[in-house]
Design an enzyme around this catalytic site. Structure first.
Site, PDB file in Angstrom:
ATOM      1  N   CYS A  28       0.764  -1.066   0.008  1.00  0.00           N
ATOM      2  CA  CYS A  28      -0.056  -0.071   0.021  1.00  0.00           C
ATOM      3  C   CYS A  28       0.707   1.297   0.037  1.00  0.00           C
ATOM      4  O   CYS A  28       1.824   1.349   0.461  1.00  0.00           O
ATOM      5  CB  CYS A  28      -0.844  -0.004   1.178  1.00  0.00           C
ATOM      6  SG  CYS A  28      -2.063  -1.447   1.053  1.00  0.00           S
ATOM      7  N   CYS A  29       0.283   2.267  -0.800  1.00  0.00           N
ATOM      8  CA  CYS A  29       1.168   3.637  -0.590  1.00  0.00           C
ATOM      9  C   CYS A  29       1.120   4.428   0.367  1.00  0.00           C
ATOM     10  O   CYS A  29       0.562   5.647   0.349  1.00  0.00           O
ATOM     11  CB  CYS A  29       0.411   4.421  -1.806  1.00  0.00           C
ATOM     12  SG  CYS A  29       0.852   3.327  -3.516  1.00  0.00           S
ATOM     13  N   PHE A  30       1.640   3.897   1.535  1.00  0.00           N
ATOM     14  CA  PHE A  30       1.814   4.750   2.518  1.00  0.00           C
ATOM     15  C   PHE A  30       2.910   4.223   3.627  1.00  0.00           C
ATOM     16  O   PHE A  30       3.145   2.925   3.403  1.00  0.00           O
ATOM     17  CB  PHE A  30       0.767   5.054   3.432  1.00  0.00           C
ATOM     18  CG  PHE A  30      -0.074   4.083   4.137  1.00  0.00           C
ATOM     19  CD1 PHE A  30      -0.974   3.275   3.545  1.00  0.00           C
ATOM     20  CD2 PHE A  30       0.286   3.651   5.469  1.00  0.00           C
ATOM     21  CE1 PHE A  30      -1.560   2.161   4.037  1.00  0.00           C
ATOM     22  CE2 PHE A  30      -0.256   2.579   6.133  1.00  0.00           C
ATOM     23  CZ  PHE A  30      -1.301   1.894   5.307  1.00  0.00           C
TER      24      PHE A  30
END
Ligand SMILES: Cc1ncc(COP(=O)(O)O)c(C=O)c1O
Length: 427
Positions: free
Chosen positions: A354-356
């Site tokens: 995921c993009c965090f």
């Protein structure tokens, strides 16, 4: 064969059959049916004989229809907390008299449906009670109805999972000024209230605390029945919440310890005056499922090794967002499914897609050195993990396979096929 060897055997078979595949299927969940069956048999045997008990599986822990169908075959009912969970339980073949509807936010539609079907229902608050009363007066109902009490006995170690604290949003707060009397009067004015319910909390609540909450429930029911002059409350729904051991391989849950704690802390529960309903979720399935994913890449960052996999917040939501409360064991295997040698370890992060930056399922953990193409298993994820995906980044929803004969020659059945989430949303 120890449990790690059992998982290795499952992975090797899944790799051979192409269920787990670096290119086509890099994230998969498994549920070990033999272990689930053993666990449910243990649950059924743990309660005193001669007292009717309905063990209603908390569907939030795993809402997949084939899972509910299997638990139904093993003798369980279901606790549902939304229209969707009710539909899942019915689709799994569970009949309304084996269902219990709980939720603090039941809509008119949900109330009408549950009461129309004759499913048992636990009312959360006085406003909901007024709605239920109006539906019953209008159309009648065969449902067994109770009220959820908050015994306010305090919180366990995870505040977010503790539902019997002073300010919990659930149920009627029994120790708030005037509430006990108001509640008793509501029962005396409504002879169709034949049940009472509490759920002290989930993971993190010690057994004596759960027993204390259940004891308050029994004391309350005894008081109502005394004041009514007959056994108005016949059934006590004591909720779920048996904690799961996320630290070791334990093949079955501690249902005997739970029953012993109740016998000590809430002895009148087993007097024979009451039928019992339970609502276990995680203790039924958590230990018997795991998630497997490929290590897509590895890198060194600031002197620490990071393994980037496909299992992150979308399948391990609670672990990623509340890592201290929900740590998961991580096991490493090579690309053929053999355990990585434990002799060569390093402090590593295991990351998801995921993009965090916080999308990590293990932080600074000493693990066998993970390399590109290896497989990582997230253990104890049979409940509240892969079956409850979080839709961030439109990642695919992973397939879930049931395993028969895991300890000898594993055979797989599809519980859920992979769902390309992007396409699902476009429909
Ligand atoms: C009312 C109710 N019953 C049962 C459960 C299941 O709890 P557990 O999975 O810890 O057994 C929950 C969990 O949130 C719940 O809210």
């Amino acid at each position: 064969m120890n449990d790690s060897a059992r998982r290795s055997q499952i992975l090797t078979a899944a790799l051979t059959q192409g269920l787990l595949h670096e290119e086509h299927s890099p994230l998969v969940a498994f549920l070990d049916w033999e272990r689930v069956q053993l666990n449910v048999e243990h649950l059924l045997g743990a309660f005193p004989r001669g007292i009717p008990v309905l063990h209603a599986f908390a569907v939030k822990a795993n809402p997949l229809v084939p899972v509910l169908a299997r638990l139904g075959e093993l003798g369980m009912g279901a606790e549902v907390a939304s229209d969707g969970e009710l539909s899942a339980a019915l689709a799994a073949g569970m009949t309304p008299e084996r269902l219990v509807f709980d939720s603090p936010a039941k809509s008119w539609g949900e109330l009408r449906r549950a009461l129309g079907l004759g499913a048992a229902l636990n009312v959360d608050n006085f406003q909901e009670l007024a709605r239920v009363r109006s539906i019953i007066e209008e159309s009648g109902s065969d449902s067994e109805i109770g009220i959820r009490l908050n015994p306010q006995v305090g919180a366990g170690s995870i505040a977010a999972m503790s539902t019997a604290s002073a300010h919990s949003k659930f149920g009627v707060p029994l120790r708030d000024p005037g509430m006990r009397e108001q509640l008793i009067e509501a029962y005396l004015a409504s002879p169709w209230l034949r049940r009472a319910h509490t759920h002290v909390g989930s993971q993190g609540c010690p057994l004596p605390l759960i027993a204390e909450g259940v004891n308050e429930l029994v004391r309350f029911a005894d008081e109502v029945n005394f004041r009514a002059g007959y056994a108005q409350i016949r059934t006590l729904d004591i909720g779920g919440g048996l904690p799961v051991d996320f630290a070791t391989d334990a093949p079955i849950s501690a249902f005997n310890d739970y029953v012993a704690a109740l016998a000590e802390g809430a002895p009148r529960l087993f007097s024979g005056d009451y039928e019992i309903v339970t609502e276990f979720g995680r203790s039924i399935l958590a230990k018997h499922g795991f998630i497997a994913t490929y290590v897509e890449y590895t890198k060194q960052v600031g002197g620490r090794r990071v393994a980037i996999t496909h299992a992150g917040a979308q399948v391990a939501t609670r672990t990623v967002f509340m890592p201290e409360a929900w740590p998961l064991r991580v096991e490493g295997f090579d690309s053929a499914g053999a355990p990585k040698p434990a002799a060569v370890t390093e402090i590593q992060d295991v990351a998801g897609p995921c993009c965090f930056a916080g999308d990590l399922v293990a932080r600074g953990r000493e693990l066998p050195v993970l390399e590109q193409g290896d497989i990582v298993a997230l253990l104890d994820t049979g409940a509240y993990y892969a079956s409850n995906p979080f839709h961030y980044n439109s990642l695919p929803v992973p397939p879930v396979y049931g395993i028969e004969h895991a300890g000898t020659a594993p055979e797989f059945t599809e519980i859920r096929g992979a769902v390309q989430h992007e396409l699902q949303l476009a429909r």
